[in-house]
Design a protein around this motif. Structure first.
Motif, PDB file in Angstrom:
ATOM      1  N   ARG A 440      10.897  31.251  68.300  1.00 34.89           N
ATOM      2  CA  ARG A 440       9.500  31.352  67.870  1.00 34.89           C
ATOM      3  C   ARG A 440       9.131  32.808  67.568  1.00 34.89           C
ATOM      4  O   ARG A 440       8.368  33.097  66.639  1.00 34.89           O
ATOM      5  N   TYR A 441       9.669  33.736  68.361  1.00 32.03           N
ATOM      6  CA  TYR A 441       9.434  35.162  68.121  1.00 32.03           C
ATOM      7  C   TYR A 441       9.987  35.564  66.740  1.00 32.03           C
ATOM      8  O   TYR A 441       9.300  36.212  65.945  1.00 32.03           O
ATOM      9  N   ARG A 442      11.233  35.145  66.457  1.00 29.17           N
ATOM     10  CA  ARG A 442      11.817  35.456  65.152  1.00 29.17           C
ATOM     11  C   ARG A 442      11.033  34.792  64.022  1.00 29.17           C
ATOM     12  O   ARG A 442      10.874  35.363  62.937  1.00 29.17           O
ATOM     13  N   GLU A 443      10.545  33.593  64.300  1.00 28.20           N
ATOM     14  CA  GLU A 443       9.791  32.856  63.296  1.00 28.20           C
ATOM     15  C   GLU A 443       8.520  33.619  62.927  1.00 28.20           C
ATOM     16  O   GLU A 443       8.169  33.749  61.740  1.00 28.20           O
ATOM     17  N   ASP A 444       7.820  34.128  63.947  1.00 26.89           N
ATOM     18  CA  ASP A 444       6.582  34.865  63.699  1.00 26.89           C
ATOM     19  C   ASP A 444       6.852  36.147  62.912  1.00 26.89           C
ATOM     20  O   ASP A 444       6.133  36.474  61.960  1.00 26.89           O
ATOM     21  N   ILE A 445       7.889  36.887  63.319  1.00 27.16           N
ATOM     22  CA  ILE A 445       8.212  38.138  62.625  1.00 27.16           C
ATOM     23  C   ILE A 445       8.625  37.854  61.186  1.00 27.16           C
ATOM     24  O   ILE A 445       8.232  38.555  60.250  1.00 27.16           O
ATOM     25  N   SER A 446       9.429  36.805  60.986  1.00 26.86           N
ATOM     26  CA  SER A 446       9.873  36.462  59.630  1.00 26.86           C
ATOM     27  C   SER A 446       8.697  36.090  58.753  1.00 26.86           C
ATOM     28  O   SER A 446       8.616  36.492  57.585  1.00 26.86           O
ATOM     29  N   ALA A 447       7.743  35.312  59.315  1.00 32.78           N
ATOM     30  CA  ALA A 447       6.576  34.919  58.535  1.00 32.78           C
ATOM     31  C   ALA A 447       5.729  36.131  58.168  1.00 32.78           C
ATOM     32  O   ALA A 447       5.216  36.241  57.050  1.00 32.78           O
ATOM     33  N   ALA A 448       5.589  37.068  59.115  1.00 31.44           N
ATOM     34  CA  ALA A 448       4.779  38.254  58.859  1.00 31.44           C
ATOM     35  C   ALA A 448       5.389  39.135  57.771  1.00 31.44           C
ATOM     36  O   ALA A 448       4.672  39.796  57.017  1.00 31.44           O
ATOM     37  N   ASN A 449       6.733  39.131  57.688  1.00 27.38           N
ATOM     38  CA  ASN A 449       7.420  39.974  56.704  1.00 27.38           C
ATOM     39  C   ASN A 449       7.787  39.232  55.430  1.00 27.38           C
ATOM     40  O   ASN A 449       8.360  39.824  54.511  1.00 27.38           O
ATOM     41  N   GLY A 450       7.497  37.934  55.379  1.00 25.18           N
ATOM     42  CA  GLY A 450       7.824  37.158  54.185  1.00 25.18           C
ATOM     43  C   GLY A 450       9.300  36.868  54.023  1.00 25.18           C
ATOM     44  O   GLY A 450       9.794  36.691  52.909  1.00 25.18           O
ATOM     45  N   TRP A 451      10.041  36.804  55.144  1.00 19.81           N
ATOM     46  CA  TRP A 451      11.483  36.518  55.074  1.00 19.81           C
ATOM     47  C   TRP A 451      11.692  35.005  55.070  1.00 19.81           C
ATOM     48  O   TRP A 451      11.229  34.296  55.965  1.00 19.81           O
TER      49      TRP A 451
END
Length: 767
Positions: A440-451
């Motif tokens: 979930r942490y990676r998911e949030d960071i990826s969403a914030a960066n558009g990955w």
């Protein structure tokens, strides 16, 4: 095989009998003659030698007469005659034109010289064997060269046969005078078609040759009044030899024939080698390849079906191998090279039956994390397989998060040698919860960066979660509460459906795993198919059906016996004689490996047990640094694991633990607390004892900017500062790409010294 009616093939003089030197001398002589003819044609018309004029014109007229006769017979003879007559016709025509024209003009000299030069250049080509061969290969217009004794005899046999009345054999051609094969055209009477009764059997009777020696085909561009004919007794001999082959005869009778076990599965080729026989099988055009393994062993007389291996494609081909002794009885230990991941994400997990490595993907560079299932009864080698995979992950820089529901007894070597090791049912659930928090942490960071996808090392490492003996949690008779089981199933389902793009894979192992235990949904089934299935010796028919449902290949999955050798025949003979059958070596490590729709029988690398552990695998694990999560991810994982472990223990003990909804709510509180940090030096909202996490993971661009905060740097120094070449570090290419993007965005600028980079507004200093 000999023929009685065809006359013997007599050799005739051909250009192919000349030596290369003789051919060159003939070409030189031709060029000399054409040169002399050009001079004569240029000078002769200017003289008053009447005899010369008459001779030249007569030669031209004679050549035209020969060509006229050739036009009546047609065929390849006309083509070759024209090619050979052109030089003489060109010179005699030029001679006649100069005689008729008054005076002496320049063209009367130039034209003969040009014709002679062209003829001299073309002289070797007009007699070349290539032209002869090309023309002879035209089936409908093959040259009927001099009808010697052989071809005359062929024509006589045709005319004498009662069944050939009303037809004529034309365009007879014998490509090799030393062989009895010939081609011809069967010509019906004008306006009529060749009778359908004139088939290969009738033609074979006319020439007294085997029916297999005759080939009849329509002629492209011609009507039904013509048929192309090939008679080749050697072809019949080859066909008879194939029919007499005992291996092909056995296959045709027992397998591919109408009464065989696999009609339409034809033997295309085979080879007999020392200790094995290999067969290439191709199905009929209207059938997919399908070869039942046990019936095939019975049909071919193989007493031990374990010695028969099948590698089948999805459409029309397969390779069947029969061994004298099982090829996987003896297998070596793994090496570091075997377990080092290649660029395609695979490692060599063991060997296939034919000696090729059996490769398993730790991840897919295009898809990301994968889902694997390992199933095997006690003693099947499942634990050794798991430890081998964990050693490969550590050697390859993959973070291993491991849990063993059997209190750590299945994988004791993994404790302390992987990033995380949880022992027991509660620890297995908590491990899943911790991994889910990282996801979930990676998911949030990826969403914030558009990955939208995962790139290894940018910024996170590849993570694989391995859960052993999960049947002790998922099985219906497992000693867990329903809420506990539903909680674990929900986390497994989420991992199978969402972890892929986050660079996280899931591997579950057990003695018996059913898709129904995992929710039996289409998404779970599809997620499991993306990875691989390792199906060792199993006791459950349902498990075997599960593995079969995941494969696309048509190879039949049969049970793996506990011991090598023997087979059904040995057991029956021992029972008849009242004797005991000696057992062979154990088959531990043998498995059906299903990956990417393909299935094959393999065996995992050998592991020697000493004092209840595997020191060889331990040495392989410890031969590489221990990969881990980033500092931020580690905080997330530890916090979620500690919280979930307490609740899992309460739920298992039934001592007033939270229900599933309350537990999920608590975990959401943990996740919210991780987002609550405002960067003001306080830990507002964080549970007591939880380390303060960073609010956001640094991107590669952020790390480059931070590195330049100390002053201007060269590109190579930037690469070193952000960890290029270290385990889990970014690639040099990605650093250079990011530098270019940062420069385009204005976040960094070129320094005053060539080759350096700096932050905007700073005063660069030379390095």
């Amino acid at each position: 095989m000999t023929t009685t009616a065809l006359p013997p093939a007599a050799p005739t003089a051909t250009h192919s009998g000349l030596t290369p030197a003789a051919v060159r001398r003939l070409a030189i002589a031709e060029r000399v003659l054409y040169g002399a003819g050009g001079i004569l044609t240029a000078v002769g018309p200017q003289t008053d030698v009447t005899g010369l004029h008459v001779a030249v014109l007569a030669a031209g007229a004679g050549t035209l007469a020969v060509l006229w006769r050739r036009t009546r017979t047609g065929g390849a003879g006309l083509l070759l005659a024209c090619a050979r007559a052109l030089p003489l016709l060109g010179l005699s025509g030029t001679y006649a034109a100069a005689l008729i024209a008054p005076g002496c003009s320049w063209w009367e000299i130039a034209a003969p010289v040009a014709v002679a030069a062209a003829a001299g250049l073309a002289a070797p080509a007009t007699r070349a064997a290539d032209i002869n061969r090309a023309v002879a290969n035209l089936p409908a217009v093959a040259e009927e060269t001099d009808a010697g004794d052989y071809l005359s005899g062929v024509r006589a046999l045709w005319a004498a046969a009662p069944a050939t009345k009303g037809t004529e054999l034309t365009a007879l051609h014998q490509s090799d005078p030393d062989k009895p094969a010939f081609t011809a055209v069967i010509l019906a009477a004008p306006g009529e078609a060749v009778s359908s009764r004139l088939d290969a059997r009738t033609v074979a009777a006319a020439f007294d040759v085997p029916e297999a020696a005759v080939v009849l085909n329509p002629i492209p561009g011609s009507g039904p009044g013509r048929l192309a004919l090939l008679v080749d007794p050697d072809r019949a001999t080859e066909h008879a030899a194939r029919e007499a082959d005992p291996v092909r005869a056995l296959w045709a009778e027992k397998v591919a024939g109408p009464g065989g076990i696999a009609p339409g599965m034809n033997l295309a080729d085979y080879r007999l080698e020392d200790g094995r026989a290999v067969f290439r099988v191709e199905s009929d055009d209207d059938r997919l390849i399908s070869i039942p393994r046990l019936p095939l062993a019975r049909a071919l007389g193989v007493e031990d079906p374990d010695l028969l291996m099948i590698e089948a494609g999805r459409l029309s081909t397969a390779v069947v191998t029969i061994y004298r002794e099982h090829p996987l009885i003896h297998i070596r230990e793994a090496t570091r090279e075997d377990l080092t991941m290649r660029g395609d994400g695979t490692v060599a997990l063991g060997l296939r039956h034919d000696g090729r490595p059996s490769r398993m993907k730790l991840y897919d560079p295009e898809l990301g994390g994968l889902a694997d299932i390992l199933v095997g009864a006690p003693g099947s080698g499942k634990s050794v397989t798991m430890l081998t995979i964990l050693a490969a992950e550590r050697i390859s820089g993959v973070v291993s998060i491991v849990a063993d529901a059997q209190d750590g007894m299945s994988l004791p070597e993994a404790k302390g040698r992987t990033y995380h090791f949880g022992a027991g049912k509660a620890a297995l659930a908590a491990t899943l919860a911790g991994a889910d928090a990282v996801a979930r942490y990676r998911e949030d960071i990826s969403a914030a960066n558009g990955w939208g996808s995962f790139t290894r090392g940018e910024p996170w490492s590849l993570v694989n979660i391995s859960l052993d003996e999960i049947n002790q949690v998922l099985a219906e008779d497992a000693e867990v509460t329903d809420d506990f089981r539903k909680w674990v199933v929900a986390m497994v389902a989420r991992a199978l459906t969402t972890y892929r793009k986050l660079g996280m894979g899931l591997r579950i192992a057990g003695q018996s795993i059913h898709l129904a235990d995992l929710g039996d949904s289409d998404k779970i089934r599809a997620g499991a198919r993306r990875g691989s299935v390792w199906l060792g010796r199993v006791d459950s028919e349902q498990t075997q059906r599960m593995a079969s449902s995941m494969k696309v290949s048509t190879v039949e999955v049969t049970p793996i016996p506990p011991y090598f050798g023997g087979g059904d025949g040995a057991e029956v003979e021992a029972a008849w004689a009242g004797e005991e059958t000696p057992t062979g070596p154990v088959t531990a490590g043998m498995a059906w490996h299903i990956s990417g729709g393909a299935i094959g029988l393999m065996r995992v690398w050998r592991a020697v047990k000493e004092q209840r552990t595997y020191p060889g695998l331990i040495r392989l694990m410890e031969s590489a640094p221990l990969p881990g999560l980033t500092a931020d991810e580690d905080r997330v994982f530890r916090a979620a694991y500690d919280h979930a472990l307490r609740y899992a223990e309460d739920m298992l003990e039934g001592t007033g633990g939270l229900d599933r909804e309350a537990l999920n709510a608590e975990l959401e509180t943990v996740a919210a607390a991780l987002d609550a940090y405002h960067g003001d030096g306080t830990d507002a909202g964080l549970p007591v004892g939880m380390p303060r996490p960073l609010a956001k993971a640094q991107t590669l661009g952020d790390r480059i900017v931070d590195a330049l905060g100390t002053g201007p740097m060269r590109t190579r120094d930037i690469r070193a500062a952000v960890g290029v070449g270290t385990d889990g570090g970014p690639s040099a290419a990605s650093v250079e790409t990011t530098i270019s993007r940062l420069s385009a965005d204005g976040r960094i600028v070129k320094g005053s010294t060539h080759g350096t980079w700096a932050l905007p507004g700073t005063e660069p200093t030379p390095n």
